[in-house]
Design a protein around this motif. Structure first.
Motif, PDB file in Angstrom:
ATOM      1  N   ALA A   1       0.742  -1.144  -0.211  1.00  0.00           N
ATOM      2  CA  ALA A   1      -0.501  -0.261  -0.175  1.00  0.00           C
ATOM      3  C   ALA A   1       0.649   1.527  -0.638  1.00  0.00           C
ATOM      4  O   ALA A   1       1.765   1.303   0.129  1.00  0.00           O
ATOM      5  CB  ALA A   1      -1.429   0.173   1.558  1.00  0.00           C
ATOM      6  N   PRO A   2       0.691   2.386  -0.458  1.00  0.00           N
ATOM      7  CA  PRO A   2       1.024   3.283  -0.424  1.00  0.00           C
ATOM      8  C   PRO A   2       1.568   3.741   1.120  1.00  0.00           C
ATOM      9  O   PRO A   2       1.517   3.600   2.130  1.00  0.00           O
ATOM     10  CB  PRO A   2      -0.165   4.709  -0.629  1.00  0.00           C
ATOM     11  N   ALA A   3       2.564   4.775   1.131  1.00  0.00           N
ATOM     12  CA  ALA A   3       3.635   4.799   2.510  1.00  0.00           C
ATOM     13  C   ALA A   3       2.655   5.763   3.417  1.00  0.00           C
ATOM     14  O   ALA A   3       2.677   5.309   4.603  1.00  0.00           O
ATOM     15  CB  ALA A   3       4.375   5.494   2.135  1.00  0.00           C
ATOM     16  N   ARG A   4       1.919   6.342   2.643  1.00  0.00           N
ATOM     17  CA  ARG A   4       0.977   7.185   3.688  1.00  0.00           C
ATOM     18  C   ARG A   4      -0.253   6.322   4.306  1.00  0.00           C
ATOM     19  O   ARG A   4      -1.131   7.167   5.302  1.00  0.00           O
ATOM     20  CB  ARG A   4       0.037   8.360   2.412  1.00  0.00           C
ATOM     21  N   GLU A   5      -0.654   5.681   3.276  1.00  0.00           N
ATOM     22  CA  GLU A   5      -1.426   4.792   4.251  1.00  0.00           C
ATOM     23  C   GLU A   5      -0.974   4.009   5.092  1.00  0.00           C
ATOM     24  O   GLU A   5      -1.736   3.722   6.589  1.00  0.00           O
ATOM     25  CB  GLU A   5      -2.310   3.957   3.188  1.00  0.00           C
ATOM     26  N   ARG A   6       0.103   3.760   4.888  1.00  0.00           N
ATOM     27  CA  ARG A   6       1.095   2.590   6.125  1.00  0.00           C
ATOM     28  C   ARG A   6       1.267   2.980   7.251  1.00  0.00           C
ATOM     29  O   ARG A   6       1.144   3.226   8.116  1.00  0.00           O
ATOM     30  CB  ARG A   6       2.091   2.181   5.454  1.00  0.00           C
ATOM     31  N   LEU A   7       1.596   4.446   6.483  1.00  0.00           N
ATOM     32  CA  LEU A   7       1.652   5.683   8.286  1.00  0.00           C
ATOM     33  C   LEU A   7       0.285   5.943   9.231  1.00  0.00           C
ATOM     34  O   LEU A   7       0.069   6.012   9.928  1.00  0.00           O
ATOM     35  CB  LEU A   7       2.706   6.769   8.146  1.00  0.00           C
ATOM     36  N   VAL A   8      -0.245   6.129   8.579  1.00  0.00           N
ATOM     37  CA  VAL A   8      -1.938   6.536   8.897  1.00  0.00           C
ATOM     38  C   VAL A   8      -2.061   4.917   9.273  1.00  0.00           C
ATOM     39  O   VAL A   8      -3.366   4.881  10.719  1.00  0.00           O
ATOM     40  CB  VAL A   8      -3.029   6.812   7.949  1.00  0.00           C
ATOM     41  N   GLY A   9      -2.132   4.324   9.378  1.00  0.00           N
ATOM     42  CA  GLY A   9      -2.866   2.955  10.085  1.00  0.00           C
ATOM     43  C   GLY A   9      -1.869   2.768  11.280  1.00  0.00           C
ATOM     44  O   GLY A   9      -2.198   2.032  12.625  1.00  0.00           O
ATOM     45  N   LEU A  10      -0.746   2.886  11.184  1.00  0.00           N
ATOM     46  CA  LEU A  10       0.357   2.830  12.551  1.00  0.00           C
ATOM     47  C   LEU A  10       0.135   3.378  12.863  1.00  0.00           C
ATOM     48  O   LEU A  10       0.093   3.047  14.413  1.00  0.00           O
ATOM     49  CB  LEU A  10       2.332   3.412  11.601  1.00  0.00           C
ATOM     50  N   TRP A  11       0.080   4.734  12.376  1.00  0.00           N
ATOM     51  CA  TRP A  11      -0.381   6.299  14.097  1.00  0.00           C
ATOM     52  C   TRP A  11      -1.637   5.449  14.407  1.00  0.00           C
ATOM     53  O   TRP A  11      -1.741   5.748  15.948  1.00  0.00           O
ATOM     54  CB  TRP A  11      -0.278   7.724  12.835  1.00  0.00           C
ATOM     55  N   ARG A  12      -3.215   4.624  13.753  1.00  0.00           N
ATOM     56  CA  ARG A  12      -4.046   4.371  14.576  1.00  0.00           C
ATOM     57  C   ARG A  12      -3.878   3.445  15.833  1.00  0.00           C
ATOM     58  O   ARG A  12      -4.426   3.511  16.722  1.00  0.00           O
ATOM     59  CB  ARG A  12      -5.136   3.944  13.377  1.00  0.00           C
ATOM     60  N   LEU A  13      -2.871   2.538  15.042  1.00  0.00           N
ATOM     61  CA  LEU A  13      -3.038   1.301  15.173  1.00  0.00           C
ATOM     62  C   LEU A  13      -1.957   1.741  17.623  1.00  0.00           C
ATOM     63  O   LEU A  13      -2.478   1.552  18.011  1.00  0.00           O
ATOM     64  CB  LEU A  13      -1.472   0.102  14.720  1.00  0.00           C
ATOM     65  N   VAL A  14      -1.014   2.204  17.075  1.00  0.00           N
ATOM     66  CA  VAL A  14      -0.260   2.614  18.115  1.00  0.00           C
ATOM     67  C   VAL A  14      -0.982   3.668  19.076  1.00  0.00           C
ATOM     68  O   VAL A  14      -1.452   3.798  20.323  1.00  0.00           O
ATOM     69  CB  VAL A  14       0.715   3.334  18.079  1.00  0.00           C
ATOM     70  N   SER A  15      -1.836   4.468  18.539  1.00  0.00           N
ATOM     71  CA  SER A  15      -2.417   5.975  19.380  1.00  0.00           C
ATOM     72  C   SER A  15      -3.698   4.964  19.903  1.00  0.00           C
ATOM     73  O   SER A  15      -3.760   5.893  20.961  1.00  0.00           O
ATOM     74  CB  SER A  15      -2.973   7.157  18.360  1.00  0.00           C
ATOM     75  N   ALA A  16      -4.271   4.158  19.837  1.00  0.00           N
ATOM     76  CA  ALA A  16      -5.182   3.706  20.207  1.00  0.00           C
ATOM     77  C   ALA A  16      -4.784   2.828  21.459  1.00  0.00           C
ATOM     78  O   ALA A  16      -5.733   2.526  22.497  1.00  0.00           O
ATOM     79  CB  ALA A  16      -5.976   2.189  19.306  1.00  0.00           C
ATOM     80  N   ASN A  17      -3.186   2.453  21.695  1.00  0.00           N
ATOM     81  CA  ASN A  17      -2.657   1.791  22.707  1.00  0.00           C
ATOM     82  C   ASN A  17      -2.685   3.283  23.662  1.00  0.00           C
ATOM     83  O   ASN A  17      -1.189   3.136  23.875  1.00  0.00           O
ATOM     84  CB  ASN A  17      -1.914   1.393  22.144  1.00  0.00           C
ATOM     85  N   ARG A  18      -3.647   3.379  24.298  1.00  0.00           N
ATOM     86  CA  ARG A  18      -3.279   4.636  25.646  1.00  0.00           C
ATOM     87  C   ARG A  18      -2.051   4.631  25.974  1.00  0.00           C
ATOM     88  O   ARG A  18      -1.157   5.489  26.619  1.00  0.00           O
ATOM     89  CB  ARG A  18      -4.482   4.944  25.760  1.00  0.00           C
ATOM     90  N   PRO A  19      -2.275   3.340  26.717  1.00  0.00           N
ATOM     91  CA  PRO A  19      -1.508   2.989  28.173  1.00  0.00           C
ATOM     92  C   PRO A  19       0.159   3.254  27.353  1.00  0.00           C
ATOM     93  O   PRO A  19       1.043   3.281  28.044  1.00  0.00           O
ATOM     94  CB  PRO A  19      -1.399   1.841  28.923  1.00  0.00           C
ATOM     95  N   PHE A  20       0.582   2.315  26.024  1.00  0.00           N
ATOM     96  CA  PHE A  20       1.448   2.073  25.603  1.00  0.00           C
ATOM     97  C   PHE A  20       2.231   3.676  24.914  1.00  0.00           C
ATOM     98  O   PHE A  20       2.719   4.316  25.608  1.00  0.00           O
ATOM     99  CB  PHE A  20       1.549   1.407  24.851  1.00  0.00           C
ATOM    100  N   VAL A  21       1.291   5.082  24.938  1.00  0.00           N
ATOM    101  CA  VAL A  21       1.385   6.068  24.185  1.00  0.00           C
ATOM    102  C   VAL A  21       1.723   6.560  25.347  1.00  0.00           C
ATOM    103  O   VAL A  21       3.422   7.614  25.116  1.00  0.00           O
ATOM    104  CB  VAL A  21       0.289   7.214  22.983  1.00  0.00           C
ATOM    105  N   ARG A  22       1.254   6.234  26.703  1.00  0.00           N
ATOM    106  CA  ARG A  22       1.464   7.722  27.912  1.00  0.00           C
ATOM    107  C   ARG A  22       2.669   7.282  28.333  1.00  0.00           C
ATOM    108  O   ARG A  22       3.813   7.463  29.031  1.00  0.00           O
ATOM    109  CB  ARG A  22       0.485   7.368  28.784  1.00  0.00           C
ATOM    110  N   PHE A  23       2.928   5.644  28.067  1.00  0.00           N
ATOM    111  CA  PHE A  23       4.308   5.384  29.033  1.00  0.00           C
ATOM    112  C   PHE A  23       5.637   5.691  27.982  1.00  0.00           C
ATOM    113  O   PHE A  23       6.162   6.319  28.347  1.00  0.00           O
ATOM    114  CB  PHE A  23       4.589   3.567  28.389  1.00  0.00           C
ATOM    115  N   GLU A  24       5.317   5.623  26.837  1.00  0.00           N
ATOM    116  CA  GLU A  24       6.137   5.880  25.230  1.00  0.00           C
ATOM    117  C   GLU A  24       6.826   7.628  25.719  1.00  0.00           C
ATOM    118  O   GLU A  24       7.539   7.856  26.233  1.00  0.00           O
ATOM    119  CB  GLU A  24       6.386   6.052  24.336  1.00  0.00           C
ATOM    120  N   ILE A  25       5.725   8.342  26.463  1.00  0.00           N
ATOM    121  CA  ILE A  25       6.154  10.055  26.652  1.00  0.00           C
ATOM    122  C   ILE A  25       7.175  10.094  27.464  1.00  0.00           C
ATOM    123  O   ILE A  25       7.813  11.140  27.801  1.00  0.00           O
ATOM    124  CB  ILE A  25       4.767  10.694  26.729  1.00  0.00           C
ATOM    125  N   ARG A  26       6.642   9.539  28.921  1.00  0.00           N
ATOM    126  CA  ARG A  26       7.343   9.068  30.269  1.00  0.00           C
ATOM    127  C   ARG A  26       8.744   8.750  29.839  1.00  0.00           C
ATOM    128  O   ARG A  26       9.401   9.239  30.469  1.00  0.00           O
ATOM    129  CB  ARG A  26       6.410   7.903  30.959  1.00  0.00           C
TER     130      ARG A  26
END
Length: 458
Positions: free
Chosen positions: A242-267
């Motif tokens: 798939a186009p790179a933009r679609e892959r990046l959007v998919g990755l963003w949605r996958l990671v951002s949906a896991n809120r505990p992981f995102v909060r841990f990464e910020i810390r």
């Protein structure tokens, strides 16, 4: 960390279950292999002390040595996520982990050959090119490290396994540095370094023989692809095209949906940033501010290494008795220590502080690895691990540059206070997160508690 599949892939909001723990016999065999692997890893890690010295002896400039230090972090920042996306659907993580590391460590033998064949003035750019190419498989292997160690020990054994691994590697590295120092003293240059580089590759091969025999349960396989949105096949292999933009959007949605992981990464980013800030500042503090001789710099480094070995052992024991109680005390020490250093002018006291920082840094490393694995969904493990590597290496790219600038702009001792302030922010973020988790558990317990009438049976 785990590579995303489709833009609408389902991601758990709480830490997902990991792959099943290995059986008792398999786990015992994994432990033995990881411990033996750690001995070889210590020899490989000793190269970090001597490789910059080798380049300088070959006539490299300060900028060349800086490039040698920056290349692995830059590669990991730029390519960890693409490597994670490439590795996620392939399975057989142990195979990729062991073989990629062997390819990376073979670069030491290649560098020895380059130094023996080419004139010195032509060897430096080729050596840097070999190092840059070696950072590619090294980064890909690093993405799989967390999944391999988690699978080898099982979720309940992470502290124990990693504590032993890093402690043994620390002892091995300390002994290796001492022995290599004698080799470099009594054998003529450049043969001394060439022999050492071949020994590093030989140690890498020994590590491969052990790590390739690890047996871990296969995590759930998530196909990466373009199924119907929200459908069960949202994730077939065709999405890789798939186009790179679609892959990046998919990755963003996958990671951002896991809120505990995102909060841990910020810390975690804030904590690693504090470490990155200190990388150029501490050597400047030792050499320019305190005028410490090389012998004392060696003692300070040895004290930090000894502290880290003790820290891994203590963290393992503490995790058995009081799980979750290692991280916050370690972060407090790591935040306060730079401020204490800023007041010191007595070299023995500096060695004591370095030892304490080694203990605390080891405890923080183990505890943060454990928290990371608690927030990774097993079916996307490689992708989320790659995201974590990118975040961490971004902090390592930013931190040293900012630290060096601040040391010039406001002075070394003042910069140490800034490092303490950043470390204090990291502690505060993890402290607030622990309070939030404690409150959530208490509310869940209260909700689940059955209601009883006054005077009822107890």
């Amino acid at each position: 960390m785990a590579q995303s599949s489709s833009p609408t892939a389902s991601v758990p909001q709480a830490p997902a279950a990991h792959a099943p723990a290995p059986s008792g016999a398999v786990r015992a065999a994994n432990y033995r292999r990881v411990m033996l692997d750690s001995v070889f890893i210590g020899v490989v890690n000793a190269s970090g002390t001597f490789l910059p010295v080798f380049l300088l002896r070959m006539g490299a400039s300060a900028s060349d040595v800086g490039l040698l230090t920056a290349l692995p972090a830059l590669t990991a920042f730029l390519l960890a996520i693409p490597f994670g996306r490439w590795l996620q659907p392939r399975g057989q993580i142990v195979k990729w982990y062991s073989r990629l590391r062997l390819v990376a460590w073979s670069s030491y033998a290649v560098m020895a050959i380059v130094a023996a064949v080419l004139p010195r003035e032509h060897a430096i750019p080729v050596l840097l090119l070999v190092w840059a190419l070696a950072s590619l498989p090294s980064t890909a292997a690093l993405v799989t490290f967390a999944l391999v160690m988690d699978g080898a020990a099982g979720p309940g054994g992470r502290f124990d396994l990693l504590g032993r691994r890093w402690a043994i590697a620390g002892v091995s590295a300390t002994i290796s540095v001492a022995l290599v120092g004698q080799l470099l003293t009594y054998v003529a240059f450049p043969l001394n370094f060439e022999v050492f580089l071949f020994l590093v590759t030989l140690a890498g091969f020994g590590s491969f023989l052990q790590s390739s025999r690890l047996v871990i349960p296969e995590a759930p396989r998530v196909r990466i692809g373009a199924g119907a949105e929200g459908g069960p096949d949202a994730g077939s292999v065709t999405e890789l095209r798939a186009p790179a933009r679609e892959r990046l959007v998919g990755l963003w949605r996958l990671v951002s949906a896991n809120r505990p992981f995102v909060r841990f990464e910020i810390r975690g980013f804030v904590y690693v940033l504090s470490l990155g800030l200190s990388m150029p500042v501490l050597p400047l503090f030792y050499v320019n501010e305190l005028q410490a001789p090389d012998a004392w710099i060696g003692i300070i480094g040895a004290a930090a290494s000894a502290g880290s070995v003790l820290g891994y052992l203590v963290a393992r024991q503490l995790a058995r008795r009081r799980p979750g109680m290692t991280l916050l005390p370690s972060l407090v020490v790591m935040a306060v220590a730079p401020a204490v250093l800023s007041t010191i002018g007595f070299l023995p006291a500096l060695a004591v502080v370095a030892f304490v920082m080694g203990v605390a840094g080891a405890g923080a490393q183990l505890a943060m690895f454990d928290q990371l694995m608690r927030n990774i969904p097993a079916e996307h493990g490689v992708t989320f691990s790659s995201v974590d590597q990118s975040f961490s290496n971004l902090a390592i790219v930013i931190g040293p540059n900012v630290g060096g600038f601040l040391a010039i702009a406001i002075g070394i001792r003042s910069t140490l206070l800034v490092i303490s302030a950043v470390g204090a922010v990291a502690f505060a973020l993890f402290f607030l997160a622990s309070r939030g988790r404690g409150g959530a558990v208490a509310r869940a317990t209260a909700t689940a508690r059955p209601t009883t009438s006054t005077g009822g049976a107890r």
